[in-house]
Structures are given as C-alpha cells and as structure tokens.
Scaffold this motif. Structure first.
Motif, mmCIF file in Angstrom:
data_model
loop_
_atom_site.group_PDB
_atom_site.id
_atom_site.type_symbol
_atom_site.label_atom_id
_atom_site.label_comp_id
_atom_site.label_asym_id
_atom_site.label_seq_id
_atom_site.Cartn_x
_atom_site.Cartn_y
_atom_site.Cartn_z
ATOM 1 N N LEU A 9 20.479 14.060 78.815
ATOM 2 C CA LEU A 9 19.950 12.990 78.547
ATOM 3 C C LEU A 9 19.218 13.020 76.791
ATOM 4 N N ILE A 10 18.699 13.994 76.451
ATOM 5 C CA ILE A 10 18.202 14.102 75.322
ATOM 6 C C ILE A 10 19.262 13.995 74.247
ATOM 7 N N ALA A 11 20.297 14.808 74.600
ATOM 8 C CA ALA A 11 21.437 15.060 73.719
ATOM 9 C C ALA A 11 21.954 13.850 73.438
ATOM 10 N N ALA A 12 22.220 12.888 74.627
ATOM 11 C CA ALA A 12 22.922 11.723 74.404
ATOM 12 C C ALA A 12 21.897 10.556 73.516
ATOM 13 N N ALA A 13 20.694 10.803 73.969
ATOM 14 C CA ALA A 13 19.972 9.722 73.164
ATOM 15 C C ALA A 13 19.886 10.373 71.755
ATOM 16 N N GLU A 14 20.081 11.534 71.243
ATOM 17 C CA GLU A 14 20.153 12.003 69.815
ATOM 18 C C GLU A 14 21.237 11.486 69.141
#
Lengths: 321, 284
Positions: free
Chosen positions: A5-10
């Motif tokens: 999720l964090i990777a997607a947001a980044e």
C-alpha cells in the motif's frame, strides 16, 4: 500488505509530481513564447530592414527623397506625417475624451451611464477599415465642399499659422487623417479615463462635496490629481493607437511623398506607406526600406506603450496598497 | 458681497465646464452614430443573398463576396485555434505560477505591449518570419499573423479571470491531495471559463476586421480557394481593394462587406458581454 500500500502511494505521489512538473514546464514554455514573440518581432524587422539602414544610414530618417524608380529611400515624409496626424488626433481627442469621461462619471443621470458607456466600448471594437471607408466616402466630400474652402479663406490668411491651413480644398490630406484618427481613438481614451475615474474612493469625493465644492471643482481638484498618472497612461495608450493605425489613415491621407507645410495637402504616414506600397515593392532594397519603416514604427510605439503601461501601473499600485 | 461674487463665479465656471462635458459627449457620440449609420444604410442598400454565393467579380460584373468571407472564416478560425491554447497556457503560467515573480511581471508587461502593438507590425513580422523563407504568400501566414493578435488578448483575460478565482478554492483542492495540474484543469478553469470564453470571443471579433497584417501575409485571391498554403482572399482586404478602386459597383460590394463585418463584430462583442454577465448573476 501494508508495504505494498505504501509503495503504491509513493508511486502515485511521484507520478503526480512528474505530471505537475511537465505541466508546469508546458505553461512556462507558453509564457516564454509570449516574450519571444515580441523580441522576435523586433529582431526580425531589424534584420529585414538592415539593407536599408546599411545603404542610407541616418539619411533614411532625415532625407525626404522617396524615389522608388531611382532606388533612393528617405523616410522623413512618412515619419513627419505620422507625428503630425497623431498630434492633431491627440489635440482633439484628449479634451473630448475627458469631457465624455466626466459626463459618464459625474454629470449624466445614473440610468444613462451604463448604456452610453457600453455603446462607447462597443464602438472601440469596430474595425478601423470602417472608419477609413466612412472617412473616404462621407467625411472627405463634406470637408472638401463645406469646411476646407472656409478654412482656406479664413484661417489661411492668418499670419504665421496661415500657411498650415492654406491650400486647395481636396478633402484628403493630413488634417482629415488627423480628424478621423481623433474620432477613432476617442472611444479608447474615454473608456480608460472613465474606468480610472471610477476608482476614486467615494469618501474622497464626498468630503470635497461636504466642504462645498462644485462638481467641476471635485473633478478638477480631487478626481484628476488622484488619477493623474493613469489618465496620462490612457492618453499614451491612445497615442500608441494613433501612431500605428493603418487602415483609417490610408484611405484619407492621399499617399503623397512631397513634404508640404499645408495640412490640407495630401501626405503620408509610416503605416500608410507600408500598406500602400508593400505589394509593389519589386526590389530587395525597396522592400527592406519598408520593413525598416515598420521597425521605426515598432520602436516608437513600444516606447509610447511602455510609458503608458508604467503610468497606469502607478494607480494600480496605490489601489493595491 | 465679494464672497457672493466668488460663489457666483465658481457656479458659472462649474456650469460652463459641465455644459462643455455634455457637448463633448454629444459630439463624440454623434460622430460615432454617423459612422455606424453610414455603414448600416449603405450596407443594407447593397446587401443581397447572392453576396454569400457568388465570387468576387471583375469590375462591371455582378458578383458577391463568397470566397472572401470563406477565406476570412478559415483564417480567423485557424488563428483562434492557434492563439487560444497558447494564450490560455501563458495566462495560467503568469497567474498561477509566476504571479509576483519578476518573470511573471515581465511577461505581463510584454503581453500588454503586444496587446496594443500596431497590427501592421505583426504582419511585417510574419512576413519576414514565414512568407519570405517559405517563398510565397499563404493563408497559413495570414492565420499566423492573426494568431499573434489573438494571443495577447487571451493571455490577458485568462490572467485576469484566474486572479478572480478565490484562493480558498485552490487551497481546499490542494489540501485533498489533488495534484496542481488537476486543480488547474478541473477546478480553476471551470470557475474561470465564462471569462476566458469572453476573451476568446472578443479576440475573434477583433481579428475579423483586421486588414493590415493580411496585406503581406495572405495577400488576396480573386477565386474560390480553400487551400491554406496558397494566397487566399479575405473580406477586409477585398473591402480595402474595392473601396480604393474607382468603380461604383465595387464600392457597393465594399459597403456590403463592411456592413457584414460590422454586424458580426457588434453581435459577437455583445454576446461576449452576455456570457460574462450570466456568470456574474449565477455567482451572486
């Protein structure tokens, strides 16, 4: 799970930043294009006129010998004509525009102000070729028949200024061009003046009225000093138009390359010379001379408009503070 | 007693000044009404539906202005199509990205000068830039010259209209994490749209009567042509040519053309004002 999720947001954030950057560069490119347009216009005309400047040097401006067959080009006649027609136009247009602006802001009943103001703004948008046609087909015959014979017979006899008004009543000529230009720039100047008069704070005017000032005293001693720089800016804006106006003067100026003191005689202006002769310019030197004329016109109007802009900005600055 | 005299003098000066101002207004409006009346009466006298179907004639023959009106339409539309996107982009840059920065101030200053620069100069610019290197007059060159007139008008109105959009709108959208390009395209432009449309319409009204820059870019063409890479006729240039000629029937056609252009320009300017007016009403 959380890591993806964090990777997607980044990923999303960096994509947005990338898009923002390219959007910004695209807009900056368009802004740069505006700057380049003005610079390009000046440089390209200097380049196009280099042959004329190199051949004739300073004579190009000071000589009044414009001879297409002999390939001699001295532009004093059109330069003189441009300055004189613009001067006549401003001499008439400034008081009339001031009167109209005064009428629209202080004198006219309130219900009349908006429609008359709008009508004047609309008239400012009418193409100049219409003014030129009206000048040639309606105004010129009327002047030639009814006005100029009288001018020649009366004003022409005066000492000193008489030679300005003596001459055959042809109708076309420098004075007519100045008059048509005046009619053309009145809507511009008066709508700028009206707009700046409206920026005067009401309490300033009401204070003056409360002290017993007449309407004229309020306008002359309060409104005009408050808006002075912007009024001058508006006048210079009109002057810029008058100097560069082409079609309205081409019709009524007569395209003559002889210098004459009389304002009733045909004359020429920079813009009219270019419009009349560009199609016939058969040699490089001829064409280059016309482009050089355009360059001179551009430089003069640039200075006039820059002054106008700076003057208008002074009022805007005070408004902002 | 003397104060009464001073009062009387002040009142007389006031009355004379106000009277003169009313005279100036009447004089100015009378001349403008005279010009409009001449155009309308002479134009209607020469008006006929065949203006839109027949070609520009040689002297002494019947004809219309079909090719000239078509050429004008093509060049004006192309000029608007070129000038509008660049103008909106540059106006957005000035208002949203470079406001109060020296770059923005410079662009604004230069743009205001371009806005009032003599149109004949822009024609010469396009001549040296395009016509000369390409080796011929063309409709494209004419459209390009007109686009340089559209550009500053659109930049100015976009700039002015975006400045009117309340900054809370930007802040609210940005605080939701929307990227700035999306805020600009989907929120700011939507709020400023009526104003920008007005600017584009006013620019179109302005170029539809422009003559001077077309003289050395699009030149003229006596025949029907839809090829933009060739010289093409335009209504103002045909009017200029016909009005300056010694032929009566050409004069009549010139007045008819002047009438069509005047009505078009006035209608477009009025419509543009209405667009802006409607927006104001909706917001209040």
């Amino acid at each position: 799970m959380q890591e993806t999720l964090i990777a997607a947001a980044e990923r999303r954030a960096s994509r947005d930043a990338r898009h923002d950057r390219s959007f910004r560069w695209m807009l900056a490119g368009a802004g740069l294009f505006v700057l380049l347009a003005l610079g390009g216009a000046a440089l390209s005309m200097l380049w196009g006129g280099r042959e004329a400047f190199a051949t004739f040097g300073l004579d190009f401006i000071t000589s009044s010998n414009w001879d297409a067959i002999g390939q001699q080009f001295g532009a004093w006649v059109p330069i003189y004509g441009t300055l004189v027609t613009a001067a006549i136009a401003m001499l008439i247009a400034i008081p009339v525009s001031f009167g109209i602006a005064l009428f629209l802001t202080e004198v006219a009943p309130t219900w009349m102000r908006t429609p008359v103001g709008t009508a004047i703004e609309l008239l400012a948008g009418i193409p100049s070729i219409i003014y030129g046609m009206w000048g040639l087909f309606v105004f010129v015959p009327m002047l030639a028949e009814h006005v100029y014979p009288w001018v020649d017979a009366n004003l022409g006899q005066w000492p000193i200024v008489g030679s300005l008004f003596a001459g055959p009543p042809l109708g076309i000529g420098t004075l007519t061009a100045g008059l048509v230009l005046a009619i053309m720039v009145v809507p511009f100047i008066s709508s700028v003046m009206r707009d700046v008069f409206l920026t005067v704070p009401t309490r300033l005017k009401e204070s003056a009225y409360a002290l017993g000032s007449t309407r004229w005293e309020v306008v002359w001693d309060v409104v005009l000093p408050y808006t002075r720089s912007a009024v001058i800016g508006g006048i210079f804006l009109g002057l810029g138009r008058a100097l560069g106006e082409t079609m309205a003067v081409t019709f009524v100026l007569g395209n003559a390359h002889e210098l004459s003191t009389s304002l009733l005689m045909p004359g020429n202006s920079i813009a009219a010379t270019i419009a009349n002769e560009f199609a016939e310019a058969d040699t490089d030197l001829y064409r280059s001379s016309l482009i050089a004329l355009g360059f001179l016109l551009f430089v003069v109007t640039f200075i006039v408009l820059a002054v106008a802009k700076l003057m208008l900005r002074q009022l805007a600055k005070r408004e902002g503070s | 007693m003397s104060s009464d005299l001073i009062f009387l003098k002040r009142r007389i000066i006031n009355a004379v000044a106000l009277l003169l101002s009313a005279c100036a207004a009447v004089l100015g409006l009378a001349f403008l009404a005279w010009i409009l009346w001449t155009t309308l009466s002479k134009g209607i006298a020469a008006f006929s539906p065949t203006l839109f179907t027949q070609m520009t004639p040689p002297p002494g023959e019947a004809g219309g202005l079909a090719n000239a009106l078509f050429g004008s339409l093509m060049m004006c539309l192309l000029a608007t199509a070129i000038g509008t996107p660049i103008g909106i982009a540059a106006g957005t840059f000035v208002a949203e990205y470079a406001d109060r920065h020296w770059v923005g101030t410079t662009i604004r200053f230069v743009n205001d000068i371009l806005l009032s620069a003599p149109s004949i100069v822009l024609g010469l610019f396009v001549y040296t830039l395009v016509v000369r290197p390409m080796g011929g007059f063309s409709g494209f060159a004419g459209a390009l010259a007109l686009a340089f007139i559209v550009l500053p008008v659109v930049v100015r109105t976009t700039d002015d209209m975006l400045k009117l959009v309340p900054s809370q709108m930007r802040e609210a959208a940005l605080s939701l994490g929307i990227p700035q390009w999306k805020v600009t395209l989907q929120i700011l432009y939507r709020a400023a749209a009526p104003g920008i449309v007005t600017g584009v319409l006013l620019a179109l009204a302005r170029i539809s009567g422009e003559t001077a820059p077309l003289l050395f870019t699009a030149l003229n063409n006596q025949y029907w042509s839809s090829d933009m890479s060739e010289p093409i006729a335009s209504a103002p240039v045909v009017i200029f040519q016909y009005a300056m000629s010694p032929f009566e029937d050409w004069h009549a056609l010139a007045w008819a053309g002047a009438f069509i252009i005047t009505v078009f320009v006035l209608a477009l300017s009025l419509f543009a004002r209405l667009v802006l007016l409607r927006k104001r009403v909706a917001h209040d």
